[in-house]
Each structure stands twice: as C-alpha cells, then as structure tokens.
Design a protein around this motif. Structure first.
Motif, PDB file in Angstrom:
ATOM      1  N   LEU A  77       0.433  -1.050   0.008  1.00 15.48           N
ATOM      2  CA  LEU A  77      -0.110   0.353   0.336  1.00 15.48           C
ATOM      3  C   LEU A  77       0.788   1.171  -0.104  1.00 15.48           C
ATOM      4  O   LEU A  77       0.480   2.125  -0.511  1.00 15.48           O
ATOM      5  N   THR A  78       1.850   1.287   0.913  1.00 15.33           N
ATOM      6  CA  THR A  78       3.325   2.432   0.838  1.00 15.33           C
ATOM      7  C   THR A  78       3.640   2.655  -0.435  1.00 15.33           C
ATOM      8  O   THR A  78       3.367   3.217  -1.190  1.00 15.33           O
ATOM      9  N   ARG A  79       4.059   1.227  -1.539  1.00 14.06           N
ATOM     10  CA  ARG A  79       4.655   1.934  -2.468  1.00 14.06           C
ATOM     11  C   ARG A  79       3.967   1.910  -3.668  1.00 14.06           C
ATOM     12  O   ARG A  79       3.937   2.461  -4.122  1.00 14.06           O
ATOM     13  N   THR A  80       2.592   1.414  -3.343  1.00 12.49           N
ATOM     14  CA  THR A  80       1.613   2.375  -4.204  1.00 12.49           C
ATOM     15  C   THR A  80       0.894   3.516  -4.264  1.00 12.49           C
ATOM     16  O   THR A  80       0.853   4.646  -4.669  1.00 12.49           O
ATOM     17  N   ARG A  81       0.931   4.055  -2.469  1.00 14.88           N
ATOM     18  CA  ARG A  81       0.892   5.654  -2.737  1.00 14.88           C
ATOM     19  C   ARG A  81       2.084   6.577  -2.810  1.00 14.88           C
ATOM     20  O   ARG A  81       1.726   7.369  -3.668  1.00 14.88           O
ATOM     21  N   TRP A  82       3.364   5.840  -3.115  1.00 15.45           N
ATOM     22  CA  TRP A  82       4.591   6.641  -3.999  1.00 15.45           C
ATOM     23  C   TRP A  82       4.880   6.842  -4.871  1.00 15.45           C
ATOM     24  O   TRP A  82       4.632   7.315  -5.521  1.00 15.45           O
ATOM     25  N   VAL A 109       4.286  17.216  -4.287  1.00 18.42           N
ATOM     26  CA  VAL A 109       4.755  15.624  -3.505  1.00 18.42           C
ATOM     27  C   VAL A 109       4.390  16.385  -1.318  1.00 18.42           C
ATOM     28  O   VAL A 109       4.043  15.074  -1.025  1.00 18.42           O
ATOM     29  N   VAL A 110       3.923  17.507  -0.709  1.00 23.13           N
ATOM     30  CA  VAL A 110       3.495  17.507   0.034  1.00 23.13           C
ATOM     31  C   VAL A 110       2.430  17.582   0.056  1.00 23.13           C
ATOM     32  O   VAL A 110       1.965  16.775   1.317  1.00 23.13           O
ATOM     33  N   VAL A 111       1.319  18.279  -0.612  1.00 28.69           N
ATOM     34  CA  VAL A 111      -0.559  18.044  -0.788  1.00 28.69           C
ATOM     35  C   VAL A 111      -0.430  17.039  -1.366  1.00 28.69           C
ATOM     36  O   VAL A 111      -1.617  16.427  -1.134  1.00 28.69           O
ATOM     37  N   VAL A 112      -0.033  15.808  -1.796  1.00 28.60           N
ATOM     38  CA  VAL A 112      -1.154  14.917  -2.747  1.00 28.60           C
ATOM     39  C   VAL A 112      -0.933  13.526  -2.071  1.00 28.60           C
ATOM     40  O   VAL A 112      -1.796  13.057  -2.130  1.00 28.60           O
ATOM     41  N   PRO A 113       0.190  13.591  -1.214  1.00 33.08           N
ATOM     42  CA  PRO A 113       0.395  12.272  -0.376  1.00 33.08           C
ATOM     43  C   PRO A 113      -0.518  13.303   1.077  1.00 33.08           C
ATOM     44  O   PRO A 113      -1.228  11.586   0.790  1.00 33.08           O
ATOM     45  N   ALA A 114      -0.263  13.643   1.622  1.00 29.53           N
ATOM     46  CA  ALA A 114      -1.824  13.758   2.630  1.00 29.53           C
ATOM     47  C   ALA A 114      -3.234  14.047   1.588  1.00 29.53           C
ATOM     48  O   ALA A 114      -4.017  13.413   2.833  1.00 29.53           O
ATOM     49  N   GLY A 115      -3.416  14.360   0.687  1.00 30.78           N
ATOM     50  CA  GLY A 115      -4.606  14.675   0.244  1.00 30.78           C
ATOM     51  C   GLY A 115      -5.436  13.254  -0.151  1.00 30.78           C
ATOM     52  O   GLY A 115      -6.343  12.621  -0.074  1.00 30.78           O
ATOM     53  N   SER A 116      -3.788  12.248  -0.546  1.00 26.80           N
ATOM     54  CA  SER A 116      -4.704  11.110  -1.368  1.00 26.80           C
ATOM     55  C   SER A 116      -4.998   9.801  -0.511  1.00 26.80           C
ATOM     56  O   SER A 116      -5.378   9.518  -0.276  1.00 26.80           O
ATOM     57  N   ARG A 117      -4.326  10.089   1.252  1.00 22.72           N
ATOM     58  CA  ARG A 117      -4.277   9.572   1.810  1.00 22.72           C
ATOM     59  C   ARG A 117      -5.730   9.942   1.977  1.00 22.72           C
ATOM     60  O   ARG A 117      -6.043   8.960   2.835  1.00 22.72           O
TER      61      ARG A 117
END
Length: 423
Positions: free
Chosen positions: A4-9, A150-158
């Motif tokens: 799941l982490t690899r997919t998010r990255w 890089v900052v917004v997308v991970p938080a938003g996607s999570r």
C-alpha cells in the motif's frame, strides 16, 4: 515498505511528474510568447528611433549614426566597434542585425532615410536581464509546484483513500469476524462428530462386523477429520495473516485417500476410479489439507463431467528429479482447448457437468498450486475427455524411473469401484 505504501508513493511520483510537466509546458509556452512579443517590441523601438530620434537626443540605451555625403556622425558614447561600416555603406531597405561585442549584445537597424543612411544601435543588456529574471521566476514556480504536489498530494490522497476504503475495511472486518465466529462454532460439533465416529469404528472392530462396514467407518473417521482440518484452516486464515507452516506431504497417500473416499459415489454411477503411480516417492513441501483439497476438486470435477461407466484415472509420476506430477484423466465430455484459460477463472463454470457447479473448485486449485510454487494445466477435446496436470516442486530430489508406456484409459462397462495400480 508495504504494498500500500509503495502504491501511494508511486501515485505521488506520477502526479508530481504530471504536475511538473504541465507547469513546465505552460512556462515554456509563456516564455515563447514573451520572447516573441519582446522581439516585436525591440523592432518597434528601433523603427521608432529610426523615424523620430536625432543624434543629439536618442532614446535610452540607444545610439544613432548618420552618414551624409561621406561624412559620418554619431551619438556621443557610441560603443567601440560601431558603426557597422559595411552595413552603413550598403544601406537600403531596413536591415536588422544581432551583434555581440566584448560580451555585450546589441541590436542594430540600418536603413536609408532620404539622402542619408541611418544606423540605430540598441543595447540589449536590460532586455537580457529581464529575460534572466523571467527564467528565474519560472524555475522558482516550477520548484514550488513540485514541492506542493509532493507535500499536498500524499496528505490529500491518504485522506481520500482512507475515506474511500473505510466502508470496505468495515465490510471486510465484519466478514472476517463472521468467518472466524462461524468456524469456531463449527469446531465443537465437528469434534464431537469425529469423536463419535472414532468410537463407532472401535465398536465395529470389537464386534467383528463385516469388513465392508469397518472400512466405511474408517472412511467416516477420515472424512470428519479432514473436515475439521478444513475448518481449522479457515479459522487460522481468518484470525492470522501468517502463512501456514510447511510440512512434507505424500501426494500418493492423499490421492489414495481421496479416491477411496469417492468409492461409494463412483459405485452409484458405475464409474471406475483408479490410482496409478510409478515407483518412487511423491513427497512435496506444503500444507496437507490444502493439497488434499486440490486432489478432491480435480477428482470431483472429473466425476462430474464423466458419464456412467466412464473411467477416472489419478496418475502420479516424477518427470524430473525436482518435480512431482499429479494428473487426473477422464474419458468424459471434455472441453474445447481454447477455453483452457477460462476454466481456472473464478465463478467460470460450464453447463455440461453433472450436479450444481459453482465455478470455484478449479479456481481454488490454481490458487493453492501457485501458492505451493507449482503449475496447473488442462488438456481436452470435446467428447474425448480431459486431463488436468499439477506439477509441484519435490521435497527432495525425486527418484526417476525408466519411462513406461503411457496410461491407456478405456471405459469398463461392468466394473465399478476403486482400483490402485502401480506401474
């Protein structure tokens, strides 16, 4: 790092590249438009200076040179290297030039104006500085956009991902609890049933009942034990993500157990079930209960697609020192070879088999075999029969024997029951 982490990255990296590419494209487009407009402005400024300026009062960063009757005059402070004598001598229609002198860039317009030749020199240092500032601003904007993604997308996607899968997680949790509770509740009555079957089997042995009855009781004991193993597997998988512990499994023993358990069913339809095994050992590493389900599913599938008085043969071989092969062959209705891939898809079931088919058995066979690092394949022809072959890694280098004649399967119209043959 979990899947799941690899997919998010991976998603973050792709979105970052996409956003950066879009910003870069927009910036390049803006730069090209700006450069084109600046070029037009420069030409306009040179033409205006040509028509309206004088040597004594030129525009800022501009010098004028006038040649009349062989006499050349120019604005004080004219940079060294100017005027361009050759261009001035042949002045005619407007002629624009780009000149580099002593590290400085100049734009020059030479044109004949009445009875005189005029040359306008424009220092481009401020234009170049403006261009550098524009490029710097674009670079900063590009960097900020990448950092923002890089900052917004991970938080938003999570956040969005968690919100999207929350109902699914709850459903899976309820399903897991139901499977665990149902399996746990089934263990007690199955244990009691298995115990009573053992007690009845012992009484039958002590009462010296007919051997057929004693054999049926032993099969009943084995069947209840195997059913308990299946329930234990389901309960284990529901409460733990750990892989089942691997042990040495004798495929020949499993095949003989399964075929013996199907004896009564075969007798009702007049089928002949046979186990044929080459000399040698058939040990594979794995989970006995899971591999037993593989054999059960393949034999059940063969019986369900073989008409009365047909033949089902379970063959055990060691084609190589590192492979154990189990095949189930029947002379039933068969199938079109083009449909082989769909046979192992979940919920894919034909309409020609006997009884109710759910399209799960062969799918489970493939999943179990692949989990044991093996392969499963099928061959068949309509009206001729089919053979399903499972190849599994041998636990130790298998003992190979000289090849013998292939198994010949023919229907036995008057013979029923279980036959165990060694080749």
């Amino acid at each position: 790092m979990t899947a799941l982490t690899r997919t998010r990255w991976s998603i973050t990296a792709r979105l970052t590249l996409l956003a950066t590419g879009i910003v870069l494209f927009i910036e390049c487009l803006i730069y090209l438009i700006t450069a084109h407009m600046r070029e037009n402005d420069t030409r306009h400024d040179l033409m205006w200076a040509m028509e309206h300026s004088s040597i004594s009062v030129p525009p800022a960063c501009t010098w004028l040179v006038v040649e009349r009757d062989g006499v050349v005059t120019g604005t004080p402070g004219l940079p060294a290297g100017f005027p361009l004598s050759e261009s001035l001598r042949h002045a005619g229609a407007p002629r624009f030039e780009q000149i580099e002198l002593d590290g400085q860039s100049y734009r020059v317009l030479t044109q004949r104006r009445g009875d005189e030749a005029v040359q306008v020199v424009l220092d481009e240092r401020f234009h170049l500085l403006e261009r550098q500032n524009l490029l710097f601003a674009f670079s900063v904007a590009l960097l900020l956009s990448a950092l923002t993604v890089v900052v917004v997308v991970p938080a938003g996607s999570r956040f969005l991902f968690n919100q999207a899968i929350k109902p699914l997680n709850e459903a899976l949790a309820r399903q897991q609890r139901f499977v665990a509770d149902a399996s746990h509740e089934l263990r007690a009555p199955l244990t009691q049933l298995h115990t009573r079957a053992q007690l009845l089997a012992r009484k039958v042995d002590r009462m010296k009942c007919p051997e057929a009855l004693a054999e049926e009781m032993r099969r009943l004991v084995n069947g209840t034990r195997q059913l308990g193993d299946v329930v234990d597997d389901i309960l284990r998988s529901a409460i733990s993500a750990e892989q089942p512990r691997s042990a040495l499994v004798d495929l020949a023993e499993l095949a003989n157990e399964v075929v013996a358990a199907e004896d009564a069913r075969a007798s009702e339809t007049g089928l002949v079930l046979e186990v044929r095994q080459a000399p040698g050992q058939f040990l594979v590493p794995g989970e006995a209960s899971a591999l037993r389900r593989v054999v059960i599913a393949l034999v059940d599938n063969a019986i369900g697609h073989t008409p009365a008085d047909g033949t089902v043969v379970v063959t055990l071989e060691t084609p190589t020192q590192t492979t154990v092969r189990l095949s189930v062959r029947d002379n039933g209705i068969g199938f079109d070879q083009a449909d082989e891939r769909s046979l192992f898809e979940r919920f894919s079931c034909g309409t020609a088999g006997q009884g109710q088919r759910f399209g799960i058995g062969l799918s489970l066979v493939r999943e179990i075999v692949e989990a044991h690092h093996g392969t499963v394949s099928a061959e068949g022809r309509p009206g001729v029969g089919a053979v399903f072959t499972v190849d599994l890694p041998a636990a130790t280098p298998a003992i190979t024997w000289p090849s013998t004649a292939p198994v010949s399967v023919t229907p036995r119209a008057r013979s029923t029951g279980v036959h165990i043959a060694r080749r």
